[in-house]
Enzyme design. Structure first.
Site, PDB file in Angstrom:
ATOM      1  N   HIS A   1     -48.984 -79.891 -54.476  1.00 51.93           N
ATOM      2  CA  HIS A   1     -48.118 -80.557 -55.461  1.00 51.93           C
ATOM      3  C   HIS A   1     -49.014 -81.420 -56.358  1.00 51.93           C
ATOM      4  O   HIS A   1     -49.165 -82.613 -56.128  1.00 51.93           O
ATOM      5  CB  HIS A   1     -47.093 -81.420 -54.716  1.00 51.93           C
ATOM      6  CG  HIS A   1     -46.004 -81.943 -55.584  1.00 51.93           C
ATOM      7  ND1 HIS A   1     -44.735 -82.170 -55.119  1.00 51.93           N
ATOM      8  CD2 HIS A   1     -45.983 -82.296 -56.886  1.00 51.93           C
ATOM      9  CE1 HIS A   1     -43.983 -82.646 -56.102  1.00 51.93           C
ATOM     10  NE2 HIS A   1     -44.718 -82.734 -57.179  1.00 51.93           N
TER      11      HIS A   1
ATOM     12  N   HIS B   1     -39.150 -81.932 -47.245  1.00 52.12           N
ATOM     13  CA  HIS B   1     -39.272 -83.386 -47.357  1.00 52.12           C
ATOM     14  C   HIS B   1     -38.852 -84.056 -46.068  1.00 52.12           C
ATOM     15  O   HIS B   1     -37.714 -83.936 -45.632  1.00 52.12           O
ATOM     16  CB  HIS B   1     -38.485 -83.984 -48.528  1.00 52.12           C
ATOM     17  CG  HIS B   1     -39.287 -85.042 -49.213  1.00 52.12           C
ATOM     18  ND1 HIS B   1     -39.453 -86.295 -48.683  1.00 52.12           N
ATOM     19  CD2 HIS B   1     -40.040 -85.013 -50.330  1.00 52.12           C
ATOM     20  CE1 HIS B   1     -40.254 -86.991 -49.464  1.00 52.12           C
ATOM     21  NE2 HIS B   1     -40.646 -86.234 -50.461  1.00 52.12           N
TER      22      HIS B   1
ATOM     23  N   GLU C   1     -45.988 -76.809 -56.460  1.00 54.04           N
ATOM     24  CA  GLU C   1     -44.800 -77.595 -56.817  1.00 54.04           C
ATOM     25  C   GLU C   1     -45.130 -78.534 -57.959  1.00 54.04           C
ATOM     26  O   GLU C   1     -46.254 -79.030 -58.049  1.00 54.04           O
ATOM     27  CB  GLU C   1     -44.383 -78.506 -55.656  1.00 54.04           C
ATOM     28  CG  GLU C   1     -44.068 -77.836 -54.378  1.00 54.04           C
ATOM     29  CD  GLU C   1     -43.813 -78.863 -53.265  1.00 54.04           C
ATOM     30  OE1 GLU C   1     -43.274 -78.450 -52.243  1.00 54.04           O
ATOM     31  OE2 GLU C   1     -44.173 -80.046 -53.412  1.00 54.04           O
TER      32      GLU C   1
HETATM   33  N1  PXP Z   1     -41.041 -80.466 -51.144  1.00 54.08           N
HETATM   34  C1  PXP Z   1     -41.293 -81.216 -52.237  1.00 54.08           C
HETATM   35  C2  PXP Z   1     -40.661 -80.827 -53.525  1.00 54.08           C
HETATM   36  C3  PXP Z   1     -42.153 -82.319 -52.175  1.00 54.08           C
HETATM   37  O1  PXP Z   1     -42.401 -83.057 -53.263  1.00 54.08           O
HETATM   38  C4  PXP Z   1     -42.768 -82.627 -50.942  1.00 54.08           C
HETATM   39  C5  PXP Z   1     -43.732 -83.777 -50.865  1.00 54.08           C
HETATM   40  O2  PXP Z   1     -44.826 -83.513 -51.708  1.00 54.08           O
HETATM   41  C6  PXP Z   1     -42.468 -81.825 -49.831  1.00 54.08           C
HETATM   42  C7  PXP Z   1     -41.593 -80.750 -49.972  1.00 54.08           C
HETATM   43  C8  PXP Z   1     -43.062 -82.073 -48.486  1.00 54.08           C
HETATM   44  O3  PXP Z   1     -42.566 -83.289 -47.978  1.00 54.08           O
HETATM   45  P1  PXP Z   1     -43.277 -84.003 -46.764  1.00 54.08           P
HETATM   46  O4  PXP Z   1     -44.647 -84.370 -47.212  1.00 54.08           O
HETATM   47  O5  PXP Z   1     -42.401 -85.179 -46.470  1.00 54.08           O
HETATM   48  O6  PXP Z   1     -43.300 -82.997 -45.631  1.00 54.08           O
END
Ligand code: PXP
Length: 237
Positions: free
Chosen positions: A43, A190, A70
């Site tokens: 990301h 997330h 992402e």
């Molecule tokens: N999905 C998105 C869109 C995110 O922004 C993130 C964090 O960068 C994640 C998934 C993954 O989340 P986590 O780091 O809490 O596992």
């Protein structure tokens, strides 16, 4: 079984804290795959505080599973994705200085914009997923603008999970049933972790992929990366 895509942003954050190349992002991505992960997620944010734009071509070169990028589709991000052609691009409505993603798209209000962006990625054969809250109207909106998948924002699910797991997952189950009916694929991410992942996947029919970073990399400090990836895979069934 849903696929596990490991988000390696936190690894880049540690690397960046010292300059140099330790830990080596490319090696970590290769190792996650060797330990069983079925995808690598990054990301890149505009300030490049973890993944840098210059990391992307190297990762694209070595990832042999699914590469997922992402981000918010501002022009620089669009160029990056179109140049590097990952298997999947997950669009997120983050502001440039956002700490972490904390809400999904309003797929109705942003319909024209999203439709245009998705069409451009489709021309380059990139699958597009839209980060959304588990709200029926947003799922239908994602389908209407041509997205291949949605990624459910699971932050509120994770926050509520210990007090009220059934209540926490209910909107995800409802929206997953709808997504399956209208023919749009389901990802999630997330704050998923070793405690909540099994329950989540058992209650979200048709879940195709989870992307997990923060908890997985934190767990790896205790269990090691190989064990940790395998523990997450075990939770996925
Ligand atoms: N999905 C998105 C869109 C995110 O922004 C993130 C964090 O960068 C994640 C998934 C993954 O989340 P986590 O780091 O809490 O596992």
């Amino acid at each position: 079984m849903p696929r596990l895509s490991v988000n390696i942003n936190k690894v880049a954050l540690i690397r960046n804290s010292r300059g140099g190349n330790l830990p080596d992002l490319v090696q970590v991505a290769k190792d996650c795959e060797a330990f069983g992960a079925q995808g690598i997620t990054v990301h890149p944010r505009p300030d490049e505080r973890h993944i840098r734009y210059s990391d992307i071509p190297m990762l694209k070169e070595i990832v042999t599973t699914e590469f997922n990028i992402e981000g918010n589709p501002e022009p620089r991000f669009m160029d990056l994705v179109l140049k590097n052609r990952p298997h999947q691009c997950t669009l997120v409505p983050d502001s440039p200085d956002q700490l972490t993603s904390d809400a999904g798209w309003d797929t109705v209000k942003n319909a024209a914009f999203l439709k245009d962006v998705i069409a451009r990625f489709h021309e380059a054969n990139i699958r597009v997923s839209l980060f959304v809250d588990p709200v029926e109207k947003m799922v239908e909106g994602a389908k209407a603008v041509g997205a291949d998948r949605i990624e459910f924002y699971t932050g509120p699910f994770a926050a509520q999970f210990h007090d009220d797991p059934e209540g926490a997952v209910a909107p995800h189950t409802r929206c997953a049933i709808l997504a399956n009916e209208i023919g749009i694929g389901i990802n999630a991410g997330h704050d998923l972790n070793l405690d909540n992942l099994r329950f989540y996947q058992e209650n979200v029919p048709g879940l195709l992929e989870v992307s997990i970073g923060h908890a997985l990399i934190s767990d790896a400090l205790y269990y090691g990366l190989r064990n940790t990836v395998q523990m997450y895979l075990e939770r996925l069934g």
